[in-house]
Each structure stands twice: as structure tokens, then as C-alpha cells.
Design a protein around this motif. Sequence first.
Motif: not given
Lengths: 324, 409, 206
Positions: A230-233, A255-256, B49-53, B55
Motif C-alpha cells: 500500500n504505497w498510499n492510503e 498505508r505502508g 512523504q509522511w503525509k502522503l505515503g 506513493a
Amino acid sequence: MGFLKNKSCRQQITDEHRPCQDSGRREFLKKAVKAAAIGGTAVVTGCQAPGLLGSKEEFALQFQEYFKAHYRLMTEKERDATINRLERLAKLQKNVDVQISSKEAMPGVLFGYGFNVTRCEGYMECVSACVRENNLDRKSNTQYIRIFEMEPGQMTPDAGKGKFFNEVPVDGRFYMGAQCNHCDNAPCIKACPTKATYKEPDGIVVVDYDWCIGCRYCMAACPYYGRRFNWNEPVVPVKEITKKQHYLGNRQRRRGQMEKCTFCVQRTREGRLPACAEACPTGARIFGNLLDPKSEIRFVLENKKVFRWKEELGTDPKFWYFID
Amino acid sequence: MTQKSSVRQMIGFITDVTRWSLSGGIGYQLFLCLLVVFMMLGVFAYLVQWKLGLAVTHMSDIVSWGFYIANFTFLVGVAAAAVMLILPSYIFKDKDFHHVVIIGEVVAIGALVMSMTFVFVDLGRPLQGWHILPIIGLFNWPSSLLTWDILVLNVYLVLNMSIPAYILYCHYNNTEPDPRKYRPFVFISIFWAFGIHLITAFLYEGLPARPFWNNPLMGPRFLASAFAAGPALITVLLVIIHNTTVFKIPKQTFNKLRLIIVISAIINLIMLFSEVFKEFYFPTHHSLSAEYLYFGLDGHNSLVPWIWTAISINIIGTLLLAFNPGKNRPLLLLPACILLFVGIWIEKGIGLIVPGLVPSPLGEVVSYAPSWVEISIALGILALGMFVVTMLLKPALIIEHRFKSEKPS
Amino acid sequence: MKTPKQKKYGLATVLGLIVILTGWNAYSEKSGVVQTIKNAAAPFDNGSVESVPPAPEDTVLAQVRYQGGVFRVETRKDKVKRFQCSQCHNNQPVAIANAVETAHGDITLNHGYKVKQLACFTCHDKDNRDVLITEKGTKVDMDHSYQLCGQCHFRQKKDWIGGAHGKRVSWWAGERVVKNCASCHDPHAPRFEKRWPKTYSRPFTE
């Protein structure tokens, strides 16, 4: 000369015999401390305001969730507690009532999968059903299952074309699917530094999502492209959320975290077929209990010409391909 | 001399070290400020990066490890290279290397801090990092090579911090350090240095899913390239120190270092040739990764100019250092070392990680280039490393210089 | 401080142990999944899975047995809109205008075009339209059409009985319920039509 020395201070002492009003250094420190105190209070009060970190209840639930143990090491009580918290969080965050199961593996069951290469026509009904059943992220179009359009002479999915969108079946092409093979000697389990991914007694390789730290070593280790990160939420429309969930299966991931096909643990432990097997219109997917000598999957293994993908790597997968 | 209590001595040592680190001329202060600016840039990018992941990086399910892990891999090698100074100076009692061994150890500390920070920023859920600790979490040792790596890197960091700290403390107090106290640890750290880089290599070597990595030459290749790149960096650092401070380094030190670099670089090139031969003499399905790297695959050829540049400057640097046309003149040594360092950085960083993951296990080919977030964070971590090295090196050199000049020869 | 000889013996013992343990580990019999399956001969009680509901009502007990005993097949008769056929076809002329078009207009007959083109009465009993008839003249109930289809498609029938062909309905545990031939294959034009896939795999952006 020292970077922090203040000449004016010494001058004051020698000139006017006054105690040093060290305006430079001391004043700066005082102001800094004051600013930090004000800023800190602002941050703490600001964070507690609703909207920034969620409501107080949500924050408390997430706080408790942070400290929980690995699923395998939890007692019955701890499992129930975490499930209650997760169900409550789902209600608070998305206003959806989910039932998360913690059903254990059935004794005497080892799940196996058969894929009939002759019968697959590339309809991708399995992919679509899997996405819906397992609450996969719509934003990044995560798909646990991949279907490949193959040319004659090609043997395995890595030779085929994975991104086709045309009328199927194309003349002179055949179709093969790939997903997590639930290896009995899984390289991903060996690679995981926190033991977040492990093999359940019924053979399903699962991920304890909340234990995963997101290092992605398992992804590098998997020879079958079975794992997703999961690169994004993840984004799932609330209306499409499948509400019957399992802790190790299709519950909300964050995420993560790493995730993968779980042979639909939320369905198969109840005795149902996984979503892909049920959705396939041509009956190309056979699922069952390998330890039951009378099961269909055993019939396939004994009577059909089965083979496994990348057999030479010694991963011992429980996913067989066969040709009619 | 009055008998100071050891606690007061320690406090005096720490205060002096801090004072020496932070004080300096206007050039030094500007340099520190510049490093802080880059570190702030890194922090800002990390917050994004912390906020958006993750991605916001250009990593994907196919290229799941990218710029961060590439730099991590390379920097562990630089850290291991300190052994190339420690080995001659403590075991062979070489006077010239003994003079500069502290610099090697400080570079190792900086490189280790950078490597561990790179791993930290690469994690999807760093807050849950306690899950990996033994006892309170689950530590998958000895199965997972990542656990081995964490173990050996941390022990190496402790070794590299404590041995110089003890020696410097003794030198600060104008006493000779007691060899019985530190020699066993030096001995351990020599083997340990080889260990950390072999284990980092095994991280990749042990994956049957990735044929580009799954070859027995990874471990030795890592060692050879590390022992070429690390001392090259140390040479550059020594030239800077020689020209900007009163800490002078004799020419034979540079010559000896050069020899070490040349031998390691030549072994590295021989191993490279062996790998290239295996991939291209009779290309198999497993050679697709090498083809992607050297010639491009399916129209994806973004790595091709990088790898050829890297190999060319690697060879040029090696030849310059081997034939030594300038007779150890810094004007030619310095660029040769820099070329070699950059060449190995490219080849062992992105040139190792991305082709290992492409084509994916499903045969899909993609291109990868780091995003602005990855580059900013990497610059920030580089600044952090340089900051750590500067902060530690300045007082260390002051102490060493004072000790050497006050010691009756 | 140990003597050099003691140190040597100690080191040799440690190395020897490592070699022996590694060799033992490497050469010991590792059972894989295939061996586990071969060893698994004990029957599994499918009824032991409590969460499986009883078989749906629109199923009948199959007339053949599979390796695990009896199983159920989805019925067909209740899915054919105008069953019972004998409502019209009762040995008298059908007195409805355009009856063929109305009742059977949706049927395209395209079965066996290469090998043996089938006609209506190849499968349907001329005398009793409610049942099917085999080449030998055996009457076959429409719910058990596999007995008919299996005449030519005997390989698929064998696979279908065993479980390699066709589809199990919803549950892998509990009583086995499978789809019959006509659940998936239109008996008059059994070849599947081409269609578009349900979804696609998004290309990666790079």
C-alpha cells in the motif's frame, strides 16, 4: 574565538562593574524556551481539536491498537478486544458496520488450488470479484490476480501479455492467471524480519497487517509477484465495502502495509469458495482441501497433467496449473 | 597536575569536544549552515512523504526498492571500508595508517548513520519499528537476512564509536591508551567489517526469485567495490584535511591508500567482467535483467547511459590510479578518486537494485527514476552524514594533533 | 588463558559441529506438499464444517457417483421457461399462430457443425417432449442431461464427475453441489461467444 562567546558581556563587567546582563545568549535562550512552550501547547491543544487527529475516541482506539501484539501471540481475549476496536474504528471513520472474524483454521484442512489453462478465456471476472471481495484499493487499481494473454509455445505467465483489453478469447491465444501461490516453503516467510507474514495451519500464507513495518523484503523475495504494497492510503468506496471480513483477510488495510491474496480466508474458513473460484464463468478454477482424498482438487492432481510454476525454485506452491 | 575526578574529566572532554565541533572560521560556519539547510530540505521532503505515503516516490509494486535502498547498499560498503585502514594500522602496526585511522573510523560512523537513516526513510511504517526488536517484538533471526543486517550494523556502529572514543579520551588526557582494553575489539571489528558487507550482499544473494542477484559473486563483488570506493572517499577527505587544517598527512600515506584502492578496483573490474561474461556469452531468460541494464528492454533504456558512464569512469579512475601519471599529485589523485567513487556509486546503487527487480516475476518491464522527494531526502541524509563526520572529525583531529605535538618524539 | 593447543581443539570441535549439523540439515528428508498429500489418506468429513448451509432446493441427487460418493446437481427443468413441453406437444398439432417463432424463436441450432451437425430430435424424444433421448433410445430426464451430453463428450463427463470440469456451487465444504451441463452451456449453441473482459490491468505510469 568561540562561536558562542559574547564580547559585550565581558566588556560590561570590566567597564561598569555590573553583573553581566548577557543580553545575547541568555535572552535568546529565554525566548526560545518561551516559544517552545507556547508552540508545544498549541500543537497539543490543536491536535486534540476534532478533525485533525480524529475524535478523542478514535485517537484512544488507535493508541490502544498501536501497542497490540502479533496476532499469533494474542490470547482469545486480546483478539476479541482488537476486533472490537477495529469494528468500532470502521464505524467511526467510515460509518460502516463490519463483522471481523477471527475464525481459526479447521483441523484436517490444507487448501489447494487448480487452474485450468484450457478453460480460462480471459474474462477477468475473477479479478473483478477479488477486488470487490477483498476491499482492494481502487486508487492504485490493486489486483491480486493477474491474467495473461499467451501465445502458443509459451508456458508460463511471465511470457504472456498482462495488459490486454480486447474481445476475448482472441483466436490463437490462450489465457493463464497468476496470483499468490501460497507456497509451502515460502521465501517471503523466510525473508520477513518481523514474522509479520506466516503460514497458517490450513496452508494459507497470511500477513498480520498491523505487525508489518513495510520494509518490502518479502516483495523482493516472492518469485510469483504475489504481494502488494500500500504505497498510499487505500481508497474503497463505502458502498462497495464487503462487510464480512476476517482479521487476516479483507479488513481495512492502511498505508505502508503489505497485503496479498489470502485464498479469501473470510470465505474459505466458513466453507465457501474464494471469490475468484466462485466468479469464474467457465469453471477454470478448482479449490478444495488437499487432505481430503475425495476432493475435486485431489481428483485434478491425480488425473490431470498438472504442473507448478517455477517448480525449480523449490518454493513448493499449492497452486497447480493443468491442461484439459 | 591536580587529580581531577573521572566524572569531571568526562564532562570536560564532552564540553571541549562540543566547543571544538561548533567553533571555527567563517568558512567553516557557512559550511555547517549549508549542511543544516540541506538537512532541513530533507526533513521537509520526509514530512511530505509522511503525509502522503511512499506513493510520492517513484517506487511501485515492481520496483519496490529504489533510490533509498540503493544508497543504503552503497554506504554500508563505505562503512566497511574503514577496515582497510584499521587492518594495516593495528595489525601490521603501520605508522602512516595509524596516523589517519581515526579519520577512517569517523567516516565509517558517518556512513553507518546514513545507511540506517536510509533504511528508516524507506520503511512504510517506521513508527511500528519496535516490532522488529527481540523480546518486545518478533525478531526473525536467523531466517531473515534483514535481522542479521540490523544486528551486525548496530554492533559495528557501537564498535566504531567506542574504540575511537576510548582512544581519543586517553589522548585528550595525555595518556597512552591501554592496548589490552581495545585490541580485542579492534580484532573483532576487522572481521565484523567484512561481515557487515557480506551480509548486506547476502540480502540480495539469497533471493532465488531475482536471478540478477542470485549469484555467488555478489558477496565478493560487494567487498571489492567497497574497498575501492571507501578508501577513495577517505583519500578525498584526507586531501581536504591536508589542505585546510594543520593536520598534515605525509605523501606515503596517500601512496599506500592508492595501492589499496587500485588492487580492490582491479579485482572489482575482474569480477564485473566475470558477471558480464556470464550474462552475455550465452544469454538465457535470466539475462534479461542484465540486458535491461546495459542495452535496454522493450524501449525502456533509461539506465543504459548511467551504467556505461559508471563503467567508463570506473575504468578511467582505476587506470589513473594504477599508472599514477602525476606521481601522487593531488591534482590527479583527487579527480581519479572522485571518478571511481561516483562510478561505483552508480553501479552498486541504482545499477544493482533496479535491474534486480526488472523484469518483474511476471515479466513486466518498467523504468525508474527517483522523484523529487527521494532526491531531496537523499540530499538531506547526505548532509546529515557530512554533518556527523564534520562534528566528530574536527575535535578528533584537534585532540590527535595536540597529543602528537605534545608527545615527546 | 587457554593454551594454544586447547584453543585449537576448541576451534576444531566447533567447526566440526557446524559441518555435521549443516550436513544433517541439508540431507534430512524434507517433506514437501506433494508428499504430504500422498500421505493424506484419511477421509475428511465434509459435513463437519458447520457453517455450510444445507444444499439449495433447486438441486437433485445425481444419478452417478463421484470419488466421494453421492453429489447433487442443479436442476434444469425449473429454469426452462416453458417447461413442461407437453403443454403444447401432446401428440396433436399445435394450434397457435406463429408458435415456432414465439416459443422457439430464441433458439439457434449450431451444435457439432464440424463433426456431426445435430438436429432437434438427436436429443429430444419425439414421442415425449418432456424428456431427452440418447442414441440408444434411453430416456434421460432434463435434470440429468449429463447422461446425454456424455455420449459424445465422455471425457468432459468423466472430468465433470471428478471435479476437473464444470463448477461447484458456492461451497467447497459440505455436500457437493455442481452445475449441470446446461447451466453453463447453451445446449443448442454450446460454443461460448466472444466478449469483453470484465476489467483490465492498469499500465504502470512509467
